[in-house]
Design an enzyme around this catalytic site. Structure first.
Site, PDB file in Angstrom:
ATOM      1  N   GLN A 142       2.081  -2.103   5.849  1.00 31.03           N
ATOM      2  CA  GLN A 142       2.395  -0.709   6.153  1.00 31.03           C
ATOM      3  C   GLN A 142       2.774  -0.488   7.612  1.00 31.03           C
ATOM      4  OE1 GLN A 142      -0.490   2.828   5.451  1.00 31.03           O
ATOM      5  NE2 GLN A 142       0.720   2.571   3.589  1.00 31.03           N
ATOM      6  N   HIS A 173      -1.020   2.040  15.842  1.00 33.65           N
ATOM      7  CA  HIS A 173       0.157   2.416  15.064  1.00 33.65           C
ATOM      8  C   HIS A 173       1.427   2.373  15.900  1.00 33.65           C
ATOM      9  CE1 HIS A 173      -3.181   4.084  12.719  1.00 33.65           C
ATOM     10  NE2 HIS A 173      -2.413   3.921  11.675  1.00 33.65           N
ATOM     11  N   GLU A 220       0.840  -1.195   0.000  1.00 35.66           N
ATOM     12  CA  GLU A 220       0.000   0.000   0.000  1.00 35.66           C
ATOM     13  C   GLU A 220       0.885   1.258   0.000  1.00 35.66           C
ATOM     14  OE1 GLU A 220      -2.287  -0.636   3.508  1.00 35.66           O
ATOM     15  OE2 GLU A 220      -2.875  -2.647   2.851  1.00 35.66           O
ATOM     16  N   ASP A 239       1.094  -3.454  13.274  1.00 38.39           N
ATOM     17  CA  ASP A 239      -0.219  -3.853  13.795  1.00 38.39           C
ATOM     18  C   ASP A 239      -1.070  -4.517  12.718  1.00 38.39           C
ATOM     19  OD1 ASP A 239      -0.412  -2.280  16.593  1.00 38.39           O
ATOM     20  OD2 ASP A 239       0.641  -1.072  15.119  1.00 38.39           O
ATOM     21  N   TYR A 240      -0.898  -4.093  11.471  1.00 37.29           N
ATOM     22  CA  TYR A 240      -1.708  -4.633  10.382  1.00 37.29           C
ATOM     23  C   TYR A 240      -1.223  -5.997   9.915  1.00 37.29           C
ATOM     24  CZ  TYR A 240      -3.249   0.260  10.104  1.00 37.29           C
ATOM     25  OH  TYR A 240      -3.738   1.495  10.394  1.00 37.29           O
ATOM     26  N   GLU A 260      -4.079  -6.797   3.113  1.00 36.85           N
ATOM     27  CA  GLU A 260      -2.835  -7.371   3.650  1.00 36.85           C
ATOM     28  C   GLU A 260      -2.704  -8.873   3.432  1.00 36.85           C
ATOM     29  OE1 GLU A 260      -3.255  -3.438   5.516  1.00 36.85           O
ATOM     30  OE2 GLU A 260      -4.655  -5.117   5.218  1.00 36.85           O
TER      31      GLU A 260
END
Length: 819
Positions: free
Chosen positions: A563, A608, A510, A566-567, A541
């Site tokens: 990115q 984040h 992304e 956490d993701y 993701e």
């Protein structure tokens, strides 16, 4: 639920859409595939019986799908890839990529690669894989073989990988000028990625995400949905809107103004139409790189879902009657007779010999499986008998004879039975130090331990010369001219070098393409190297990870970006279930040297600033986890991994991109070794073990402690998987006799992992004069803003106080209480 009557109305049993077109079918070819279909069916029927007889743990079979899978196999060419699910046995048999003997060997979990080449007994039956690499880890010529990427059990888990397998063809075609020398991976991007999935599994989010991604990318994927009306016992009305996946996907249908999918419906029992549909679909995929979805309807499942239960419990009578009449092999037989290809007697003979062939294969595989374990059992029995004869203690003698008898009479004895018997004998002989059989039994255990490690535990990572652990360390070099820049620019220089020197390297994620990622390490690189090598993706993701896996399986060297750390949770399942165990579950038959790039640790906010290291360490064994403290160190890790054939997760420090660093003169060449900690500051009082952004926190605490008369040794572990391979931390603790483990994960996460490695594996507990201390974040996500970060995660004062308290305990007079 359709009734028998409505089903018959929609599928007239004597009307095939290709009737009277038998001139396009070679009779010998038709009969060959009819034989293969029945061999596969009989293998399913016999396989189920083997499970119920206790000769296998579990069975899941492809009965009912034989005819559509034959049609798919006829369209499949060398160089193509399959990403399917665990019922595609007929497809593999039709391609001659498995034999019936190998099929049963997998059912029994035979650990010999020559006998069971898909997984060496590491996966249950129906999990297929061809071997992409040789014994040295080098790629085979994938264009000269049929390719099946290694199956996984999680439903729809094969879908993310399919994105990358298909995109690789597009990448090879778009970069034909620079990739022309890599002829073992692609022939001008002409290869198709064939996907298969059960209809109920299309309810999974991974299916929808992958379907959308492949439609956006316009890649050569041929997706087959086997629709038998159920997901185990749950009918379609609870699975799919409109009870039809093709109807739901109608909006994806391409038209003259919009790109999309070609979507085709076909009946599972219509051999002639299936062959026509698959031939047409494959041509469209191969020549135009057009994605196609084939919805194969009215599939039957004669034995139900698996050996865990009977489908008669949940299927109504009319459905069961329909499945008997519209069994695809029954209908294929009718078609053959109608077309005059063979007569009743000839087909009866084919069916009879097919059963005999499957039965003989089963018997051969079972015999081979048992003989493979018999040598160890016989040796153990011989040693047990000798031990009993040589013992002067009647109680010991009788116990050894009982162990001998139990092992000898164990029905279908496994290796575990033999090992248990030998260990029981050694326990019995613990006081008979003079009995020479004790030595022989121990030698037996040592030998079989090594052999069983190879059978069941080896090849989690590369064990070849291409292993990341064998990449030679090259130190960064500096000169007076070495520029001091933002950390992101060090990474940028590293990536430029990688793209210039290795045409197989691609990067995506992304915001990676046009703007050069949100932290600018790829700034300007898309313009320099082209959109097909550095590209943006949608917010997806799981399939970004799958895209990387599939492309890596086809020889490319992808850097796939998540990115924020956490993701990673969105993609964690596919990384864990597919990538992390790929080499292991094929016993080094396949590899995917994917680099996952992400950033995390300290910043602000609940989503984040994450450091879910414990989760990652638990889920990603088989993927190296690298945790650089700055961008120079990160660049060295990228260089290391691009020289290896192992996958890795590289977690960059989110707050480090604009911190100043000196650019090494050899920025594209220097490497950082894996599993080798670095001592950032030498000390004599307390060892502090940490990594990543915490290094700066600990170093700040070290300055505070120095003023208090305490000298700490700061160790950056650099990598968590692998961890301190040469036990450097142990040597530090021998000097300081005190240790603190500090990171940003929740309590019991990364700190507990590091402590276990050092105290348990390295036996460092012997050198401690104080209890080990773990400093972690609070057991919640970090609160937003600067104060939130300070009070949610470890700060310099936390480190200072913990180290001071250890010294206070040691010498309270010199170090009185602070507060």
């Amino acid at each position: 639920m359709q009734t028998k009557e409505t089903l018959k109305e929609s599928t007239p049993k004597n009307t095939n859409s290709s009737t009277n077109q038998n001139t396009s079918f070679d009779p010998n070819d038709v009969l060959k595939y009819y034989r293969i279909g029945w061999e596969s069916r009989n293998a399913s029927l016999l396989g189920r019986k083997e499970v119920f007889a206790g000769k296998a743990k579990f069975g899941i079979f492809g009965d009912g799908k034989e005819v559509p899978q034959i049609a798919m196999a006829k369209a499949f060419q060398k160089g193509d890839f399959r990403s399917g699910y665990y019922r595609d046995q007929t497809f593999m048999l039709a391609l001659e990529e498995i034999t019936l003997e190998q099929y049963f060997a997998q059912l029994y979990a035979h650990t010999d690669l020559e006998v069971e080449p898909a997984s060496a007994g590491r996966q249950m039956n129906g999990h297929f894989a061809t071997r992409s690499i040789d014994e040295n880890g080098n790629w085979k010529n994938l264009t000269e073989q049929y390719n099946s990427s290694a199956d996984i059990s999680p439903t729809a888990g094969q879908m993310p990988r399919l994105v990358g397998l298909a995109l690789a063809s597009k990448t090879y075609r778009q970069n034909a000028d620079i990739l022309s020398e890599y002829t073992n991976f692609s022939k001008n991007g002409n290869e198709i990625a064939f996907g298969t999935i059960g209809d109920a599994s299309t309810s999974e989010g991974l299916f929808w995400e992958a379907i959308n991604a492949m439609g956006v990318l316009q890649v050569p994927v041929l997706m087959s949905v086997w629709d038998d009306g159920y997901g185990i016992s749950v009918p379609k009305k609870y699975q799919t809107t409109k009870e039809s996946i093709s109807d739901v996907l109608a909006g994806f249908q391409r038209d003259e103004n919009n790109k999309g999918y070609e979507i085709i419906k076909v009946k599972a029992w219509d051999y002639a139409e299936l062959c026509r549909v698959y031939a047409k679909a494959a041509h469209l995929c191969r020549t135009e790189h057009q994605p196609v979805l084939i919805h194969v309807e009215e599939v039957t499942q004669p034995q139900g879902h698996s050996t865990s239960g009977s489908h008669t419990r949940y299927k109504p009578k009319e459905r069961l009657e329909f499945e008997k009449e519209f069994d695809c092999l029954v209908q294929m037989r009718k078609w053959i007779l109608e077309e005059g290809i063979a007569n009743e007697e000839e087909l009866d003979e084919i069916e009879k010999t097919s059963f005999a062939r499957a039965r003989d294969a089963r018997n051969y595989a079972w015999k081979a499986f048992n003989e493979a374990m018999k040598a160890d059992q016989d040796e153990a029995l011989n040693l047990l008998e000798k031990g009993a004869n040589q013992s002067s203690n009647n109680a010991v003698k009788n116990e050894l004879l009982e162990i001998h008898s139990t092992l000898k009479t164990t029905l279908n004895a496994m290796r575990l039975d033999t090992i248990k018997a030998v260990k029981a004998a050694l326990r019995t002989l613990k006081n008979e130090l003079e009995n020479p059989i004790r030595v022989d039994l121990k030698l037996f255990l040592d030998r079989t331990k090594e052999e069983n490690y190879d059978r069941y535990n080896s090849h989690l990572h590369s064990e070849t010369e291409l292993s990341a652990l064998k990449v030679e360390e090259i130190k960064p070099t500096y000169s007076d001219e070495s520029p001091i820049v933002d950390g992101r620019e060090v990474l940028q220089s590293c990536f430029i070098n990688a793209f210039e020197n290795n045409p197989l390297v691609v990067a995506f994620g992304e915001d990676v393409g046009r703007i050069g990622d949100v932290n600018q390490a790829f700034a300007g690189l898309q313009e320099q190297f082209g959109e097909s090598r550095i590209t943006d993706t949608g917010i997806r993701e799981a399939t970004i990870m799958g895209q990387g896996i599939g492309m890596a399986m086809r020889g490319l060297r992808p850097i796939a970006e998540i990115q924020y750390l956490d993701y990673l949770l969105y993609g964690l399942q596919i990384l864990s279930d597919d990538l992390a165990c790929l080499r292991y579950r094929t016993k080094a038959g396949q590899k995917a040297p994917l680099i996952i790039r992400t950033r995390g640790h300290r910043l602000e906010g609940v989503w984040h600033a994450g450091s879910p290291i414990g989760t990652i360490l638990g889920a990603l064994r088989g993927i190296y986890v690298l945790v650089p403290r700055d961008m120079t160190q990160a660049a060295g890790f990228y260089n290391t991994m691009l020289k290896s054939d192992d996958p890795a997760l590289i977690i960059e420090c989110l707050n480090g991109y604009r911190l100043k660093e000196k650019t090494p003169d050899n920025v594209g060449e220097f490497t950082v070794p894996l599993g080798v900690p670095e001592i950032l500051r030498e000390g004599k009082d307390v060892t502090v073990v940490t990594y990543g952004s915490m290094c700066r926190i600990v170093m700040e605490a070290a300055e505070q402690l120095e003023k208090l008369g305490i000298n700490i040794e700061v160790i950056d572990v650099q990598t968590l998987l692998p961890f301190d391979r040469h036990h450097a931390i142990l040597e530090s603790i021998k000097k300081t006799n005190r240790v603190i483990f500090a990171d940003e994960d929740v309590s019991g996460g990364g700190t507990a992992y590091m402590m276990q490695k050092v105290l348990d594996e390295q036996n460092a507990y012997r050198f401690l004069d104080s209890k080990p201390v773990c400093i972690s974040a609070r057991d919640h996500r970090p609160a937003y803003a600067t104060d939130g970060d300070y009070f949610s995660k470890p700060n310099p004062e936390d480190i200072t106080e913990a180290a001071y308290n250890l010294m206070h305990e040691f010498n309270p007079e010199q170090f009185p209480e602070l507060y």
